[in-house]
Design a protein around this motif. Structure first.
Motif, short mmCIF file in Angstrom:
data_model
loop_
_atom_site.label_atom_id
_atom_site.label_comp_id
_atom_site.label_asym_id
_atom_site.label_seq_id
_atom_site.Cartn_x
_atom_site.Cartn_y
_atom_site.Cartn_z
N ALA A 144 2.26 -7.24 -13.73
CA ALA A 144 2.00 -5.79 -13.74
C ALA A 144 2.00 -5.27 -15.18
O ALA A 144 1.24 -4.36 -15.52
CB ALA A 144 3.06 -5.06 -12.92
N GLU A 145 2.82 -5.88 -16.02
CA GLU A 145 2.87 -5.46 -17.43
C GLU A 145 1.57 -5.81 -18.15
O GLU A 145 1.05 -5.02 -18.94
CB GLU A 145 4.06 -6.12 -18.14
N ILE A 146 1.03 -6.99 -17.86
CA ILE A 146 -0.24 -7.39 -18.50
C ILE A 146 -1.36 -6.42 -18.11
O ILE A 146 -2.15 -5.99 -18.94
CB ILE A 146 -0.62 -8.83 -18.10
N ILE A 147 -1.39 -6.06 -16.82
CA ILE A 147 -2.41 -5.13 -16.34
C ILE A 147 -2.21 -3.74 -17.00
O ILE A 147 -3.15 -3.12 -17.47
CB ILE A 147 -2.32 -4.98 -14.80
N ALA A 148 -0.95 -3.30 -17.03
CA ALA A 148 -0.63 -1.99 -17.60
C ALA A 148 -1.01 -1.94 -19.08
O ALA A 148 -1.54 -0.94 -19.58
CB ALA A 148 0.86 -1.69 -17.43
N ARG A 149 -0.73 -3.03 -19.78
CA ARG A 149 -1.03 -3.11 -21.20
C ARG A 149 -2.53 -2.97 -21.46
O ARG A 149 -2.97 -2.23 -22.33
CB ARG A 149 -0.52 -4.46 -21.74
N GLY A 208 -8.33 -1.64 -4.70
CA GLY A 208 -9.04 -2.59 -3.83
C GLY A 208 -8.23 -3.02 -2.63
O GLY A 208 -7.13 -2.53 -2.40
N ASP A 209 -8.82 -3.95 -1.89
CA ASP A 209 -8.17 -4.46 -0.69
C ASP A 209 -7.95 -5.96 -0.87
O ASP A 209 -8.84 -6.66 -1.36
CB ASP A 209 -9.10 -4.19 0.51
N VAL A 232 -2.50 1.04 -8.15
CA VAL A 232 -2.24 -0.30 -7.67
C VAL A 232 -3.57 -1.03 -7.53
O VAL A 232 -4.58 -0.43 -7.15
CB VAL A 232 -1.54 -0.24 -6.29
N ILE A 233 -3.58 -2.32 -7.85
CA ILE A 233 -4.83 -3.07 -7.76
C ILE A 233 -5.29 -3.23 -6.31
O ILE A 233 -6.43 -2.98 -5.99
CB ILE A 233 -4.69 -4.47 -8.40
N ALA A 234 -4.38 -3.66 -5.44
CA ALA A 234 -4.83 -3.93 -4.07
C ALA A 234 -3.81 -3.57 -3.00
O ALA A 234 -2.62 -3.66 -3.20
CB ALA A 234 -5.22 -5.40 -3.92
N LYS A 235 -4.36 -3.21 -1.86
CA LYS A 235 -3.58 -2.97 -0.67
C LYS A 235 -3.40 -4.32 0.00
O LYS A 235 -4.36 -5.03 0.26
CB LYS A 235 -4.38 -2.02 0.21
N GLY A 236 -2.13 -4.69 0.27
CA GLY A 236 -1.86 -6.03 0.82
C GLY A 236 -2.10 -6.09 2.32
O GLY A 236 -2.42 -5.11 2.95
N ILE A 246 3.77 10.25 -15.43
CA ILE A 246 3.81 8.79 -15.48
C ILE A 246 2.64 8.18 -14.72
O ILE A 246 2.28 8.66 -13.64
CB ILE A 246 5.11 8.26 -14.82
N LEU A 247 2.08 7.11 -15.27
CA LEU A 247 1.12 6.30 -14.52
C LEU A 247 1.82 4.98 -14.23
O LEU A 247 2.03 4.15 -15.13
CB LEU A 247 -0.16 6.08 -15.33
N LEU A 248 2.23 4.80 -12.98
CA LEU A 248 3.03 3.66 -12.58
C LEU A 248 2.12 2.56 -12.02
O LEU A 248 1.34 2.81 -11.11
CB LEU A 248 4.03 4.14 -11.51
N ILE A 249 2.23 1.36 -12.59
CA ILE A 249 1.28 0.29 -12.26
C ILE A 249 1.93 -0.86 -11.49
O ILE A 249 2.99 -1.35 -11.88
CB ILE A 249 0.69 -0.32 -13.57
N ASP A 250 1.24 -1.29 -10.43
CA ASP A 250 1.67 -2.52 -9.76
C ASP A 250 0.45 -3.29 -9.26
O ASP A 250 -0.65 -2.74 -9.23
CB ASP A 250 2.62 -2.20 -8.59
N ASP A 251 0.65 -4.56 -8.88
CA ASP A 251 -0.50 -5.34 -8.46
C ASP A 251 -0.86 -5.13 -6.98
O ASP A 251 -1.98 -4.81 -6.65
CB ASP A 251 -0.35 -6.84 -8.81
N VAL A 252 0.13 -5.33 -6.10
CA VAL A 252 -0.16 -5.23 -4.67
C VAL A 252 0.81 -4.26 -3.99
O VAL A 252 1.98 -4.25 -4.30
CB VAL A 252 -0.05 -6.61 -3.98
N ILE A 253 0.30 -3.45 -3.07
CA ILE A 253 1.16 -2.55 -2.32
C ILE A 253 1.13 -2.94 -0.84
O ILE A 253 0.07 -3.21 -0.29
CB ILE A 253 0.74 -1.07 -2.51
N THR A 254 2.30 -3.04 -0.22
CA THR A 254 2.34 -3.25 1.23
C THR A 254 2.97 -2.04 1.89
O THR A 254 2.28 -1.15 2.36
CB THR A 254 3.05 -4.58 1.60
N THR A 255 4.30 -1.96 1.88
CA THR A 255 4.92 -0.76 2.46
C THR A 255 5.06 0.35 1.43
O THR A 255 5.27 1.51 1.78
CB THR A 255 6.33 -1.05 2.99
#
Ligand SMILES: [Zn+2]
Length: 217
Positions: free
Chosen positions: A125-130, A60-61, A213-217, A181-190
């Motif tokens: 990020a761990e809660i989302i990954a879980r 998402g955005d 990643v959940i959202a583009k920052g 690997i499926l690498l998980i994070d909440d927000v991505i900027t750079t």
């Protein structure tokens, strides 16, 4: 007092309201059904060129208000319950991609430093990954650790962001990893955080690295 009764009393005293429209939700969810439908998948392309990520998926955005509200209360107000609608929505996104490729994906969240973890009490990020691992029956792995107390990436210029992350992560598990690997994070900027974590994983022998990643920052 039964659990149900406790919950009933708690809901009377502190009704759960939708983080986006502020209406009381009937369930314990932090997003009402109407606002859940307003969560939008990100349709745009990204021109981020990441060296160690083989595939970047952004759900998402951050401009999508209900999505930003959920991420904010999860991250800054430390309300883990906000992860429930996020996990549900991210799972819809992941299911929609034709990438349910390998059932043997190893799910790894971007870790927090121990100092930040103590302060927040949990890694979002761990809660989302879980939750995602549970929904898709993937294996969850928490052996990627953060060994440097880096400054918050958002406070730095793009140039300083990558130097801030040199040797920030460490793989504490068995080598070589030999898995996708499926690498998980909440927000991505750079993307420098993701890339730095991916570099560490590749050096430890990981095969393909797919970022979600959940959202583009
Ligand atoms: Zn709402």
């Amino acid at each position: 007092m039964t659990l149900f009764f406790k919950k009933f009393i708690l809901n009377l005293l502190f009704p759960v309201v939708c983080v986006a429209c502020r209406r009381e939700t009937r369930t314990d969810d932090y997003l009402c059904g109407d606002c859940f439908k307003k969560l939008k998948f990100y349709g745009g392309k990204t021109n981020l060129s990441l060296k160690f990520i083989d595939e970047l998926n952004i759900a998402g955005d951050y401009d999508n208000r209900p999505l930003a509200s959920l991420i904010k209360i999860l991250k800054f107000n430390a309300i883990p319950g906000a992860s429930k609608p996020l996990v549900a929505w991210l799972s819809l996104f992941w299911q929609g991609l034709a990438v349910l490729k390998s059932p043997t994906l190893l799910v790894i969240p971007i870790p927090l430093s121990s100092r930040r973890l103590r302060r927040r009490g949990f890694n979002q990020a761990e809660i989302i990954a879980r939750g995602l691992a549970l929904n898709f029956n993937y294996e969850l792995n928490l052996e990627l650790i953060k060994i440097k107390n880096t400054r918050a990436q958002s406070s730095l210029s793009a140039k300083k962001r990558s130097s801030n992350l040199v040797d920030a992560f460490k793989w504490s598990g068995q080598r070589p990893i030999k898995r996708d690997i499926l690498l998980i994070d909440d927000v991505i900027t750079t993307g420098s955080t993701l890339d730095s974590a991916a570099e560490t994983l590749k050096l430890a022998g990981a095969h393909k690295i797919i970022a979600l990643v959940i959202a583009k920052g």
